[in-house]
Design an enzyme around this catalytic site. Structure first.
Site, PDB file in Angstrom:
ATOM      1  N   HIS A  52       0.875  -1.181   0.000  1.00  0.00           N
ATOM      2  CA  HIS A  52       0.000   0.000   0.000  1.00  0.00           C
ATOM      3  C   HIS A  52       0.908   1.227   0.000  1.00  0.00           C
ATOM      4  CE1 HIS A  52      -3.697  -2.280   1.259  1.00  0.00           C
ATOM      5  NE2 HIS A  52      -2.783  -3.089   1.779  1.00  0.00           N
ATOM      6  N   ARG A  54      -0.003   4.221  -0.891  1.00  0.00           N
ATOM      7  CA  ARG A  54      -0.792   5.376  -0.416  1.00  0.00           C
ATOM      8  C   ARG A  54      -0.980   6.516  -1.406  1.00  0.00           C
ATOM      9  NH1 ARG A  54      -2.912   2.236   3.208  1.00  0.00           N
ATOM     10  NH2 ARG A  54      -1.750   1.931   5.128  1.00  0.00           N
ATOM     11  N   ASP A 257       2.260  -6.913   2.612  1.00  0.00           N
ATOM     12  CA  ASP A 257       1.144  -6.071   3.050  1.00  0.00           C
ATOM     13  C   ASP A 257       1.690  -4.787   3.699  1.00  0.00           C
ATOM     14  OD1 ASP A 257      -1.393  -5.133   3.447  1.00  0.00           O
ATOM     15  OD2 ASP A 257      -1.953  -6.593   4.976  1.00  0.00           O
TER      16      ASP A 257
HETATM   17  O1  DOR Z   1      -4.016  -3.861   8.229  1.00  0.00           O
HETATM   18  C1  DOR Z   1      -4.395  -3.502   7.125  1.00  0.00           C
HETATM   19  N1  DOR Z   1      -4.033  -2.322   6.605  1.00  0.00           N
HETATM   20  N2  DOR Z   1      -5.212  -4.304   6.426  1.00  0.00           N
HETATM   21  C2  DOR Z   1      -5.809  -3.889   5.300  1.00  0.00           C
HETATM   22  O2  DOR Z   1      -6.560  -4.643   4.732  1.00  0.00           O
HETATM   23  C3  DOR Z   1      -5.600  -2.547   4.794  1.00  0.00           C
HETATM   24  C4  DOR Z   1      -4.302  -2.009   5.256  1.00  0.00           C
HETATM   25  C5  DOR Z   1      -4.151  -0.525   5.027  1.00  0.00           C
HETATM   26  O3  DOR Z   1      -4.399  -0.083   3.895  1.00  0.00           O
HETATM   27  O4  DOR Z   1      -3.765   0.182   5.956  1.00  0.00           O
HETATM   28 ZN    ZN Z   2      -3.330  -4.997   2.388  1.00  0.00          ZN
END
Ligand code: DOR
Ligand code: ZN
Length: 390
Positions: A52, A54, A257
């Site tokens: 991510h 952002r 992640d």
């Molecule tokens: O912990 C998480 N953070 N799980 C998610 O599914 C989204 C992610 C985020 O974008 O911060």
């Molecule tokens: Zn994620």
């Protein structure tokens, strides 16, 4: 271009020469003239199918430049970026806008996800992400779908890290994957957090990923809001079981992640802290250290971090073989360091892995171009958009 060095090829480290044309490996031969030496042990670049970064909308947490720079320093030469941006990437127009915006500042190669909704568009070259708890009735499309397998009735909150595990229990993840079994198609299951989910994935012949935090962290650590993540950290024994499943070959890949939030946000009361942990830069170095300690074989490490992730989305990376992108990461295996947040390149400036041991790459090459040399960035913004045909 021609490089010589100790390359990981077909499960072995071989002293050889590799020829590169237009960013791709063309020939591998014991000796060729005019080869430049890459020092150390040279592995293919890693691919992280779950980050991510952002952008657009939350560039104070990370942006595409800092996210892909962090990836490069961690030996990751390709990432796939998630669509839960502000605004979310739900239409072809937003997908194209995002691609336009980020592609001139990418330091590693990348793909992008579209979020499934009730009217998901089909966009050639896109990957798809399904948040089951937010869009249980989303329209499925042909293509690669990564599933966040938590159900709406399980999306709870809590006041402590261990309470969070009970508020979003692992059995909900298992139930969510069981639902997918009836849909008669393949899925890729994101961030599995329970050994029972692995069993479910096997039944459906789904591919699955595990995060470093579900392996290396657990719910009884003193992390407070910094350990809050969806799906939650589980018990220590669960993390140990998942490690066994990974080493034995039942979990397909590692995906970070990488989900950065600011220190201020994470320091709030647990209930208020947003879920997510940054880690794109640290996981390959931690795995390299564990490999050196004999906890996992080099062949398995390369399979789960380099080879299988691009194969799952149909991109020719992750192998030192003719026809593949010439992405190389070189390590000096004796160069063990303790991880310090100030040495990392995230905008958020924290890591839950402070004090862990890691072996960071000294040199990184992206499609034959040197981007990191002796731990310094020497080539930037040359990352390209990748689809399953490129
Ligand atoms: O912990 C998480 N953070 N799980 C998610 O599914 C989204 C992610 C985020 O974008 O911060
Ligand atoms: Zn994620």
């Amino acid at each position: 271009m021609r490089y010589e060095g100790r390359f990981f090829i077909n499960g072995e480290i071989i002293d050889t020469c590799v020829e590169v044309e237009d960013g791709k490996i063309t020939r591998i031969k014991k000796s060729m003239s005019g080869c430049t030496r890459i020092p150390g042990t040279v592995l293919p670049g890693g691919t992280d199918l779950h980050v991510h970064f952002r952008e657009p909308g939350q560039e104070h947490k990370e942006d595409f430049y800092t996210g892909t720079m962090s990836a490069a320093f961690g030996g990751i030469t390709m990432v796939a970026d998630m669509p839960n941006n502000r605004p979310p990437i739900t239409t072809e127009e937003r997908f194209r806008e995002k691609l336009n915006e980020v592609q001139s500042r990418a330091n590693v190669d990348f793909s992008l996800y579209i979020m499934l909704t009730r009217s998901t568009p089909t966009v050639p070259g896109a990957l798809y992400k399904w948040y089951m708890y937010e869009a249980p009735d989303a329209k499925l499309v042909d293509g690669h779908i990564t599933v966040h397998a938590e159900l709406p009735e399980c999306a709870g909150n809590a006041d402590t890290l261990s309470g969070y595990d009970s508020a979003r229990p692992a059995r909900c993840e298992v139930r969510a994957v069981r639902k997918l079994l009836n849909m008669n198609r393949k899925f890729h299951i994101a961030h599995i957090s329970s050994p029972d989910t692995v069993d479910m994935c096997k039944i459906g012949r789904f591919t699955c990923e595990i995060t470093p935090h579900h392996l290396f962290l657990h719910k009884n650590m003193e992390l407070k809001g910094f350990g809050k993540v969806n799906p939650p950290l589980r018990a220590r024994w669960v993390a140990s079981r998942l490690w066994e499943e990974l080493v034995e070959g039942r979990i397909d890949i590692i995906a970070s992640d990488h989900a950065p939030h600011t220190i201020d946000e994470k320091e709030q009361e647990f209930r208020e802290a947003p879920p997510g942990i940054p880690e794109v830069e640290t996981y390959l170095p931690i795995f390299m250290y564990l490999m050196r300690q004999g906890k996992i074989s080099l062949t398995r490490l390369v399979k789960i971090i380099m080879e299988r992730p691009p194969e799952i989305i149909g991109v020719k990376k992750g192998k030192i073989a003719p026809g593949y992108d010439a992405d190389f990461v070189a390590f000096k295996l004796s160069d063990v360091k303790r991880i310090k947040p100030e040495k990392l390149h995230y905008k958020c400036q924290w890591t839950p892995y402070e004090g862990f041991f890691g072996i960071f790459p000294t040199h990184v090459y992206l499609r034959g171009e040197k981007i990191i040399e002796n731990g310094e960035m020497v080539g930037e913004k040359i990352g390209e958009f990748k689809t399953s045909r490129s």
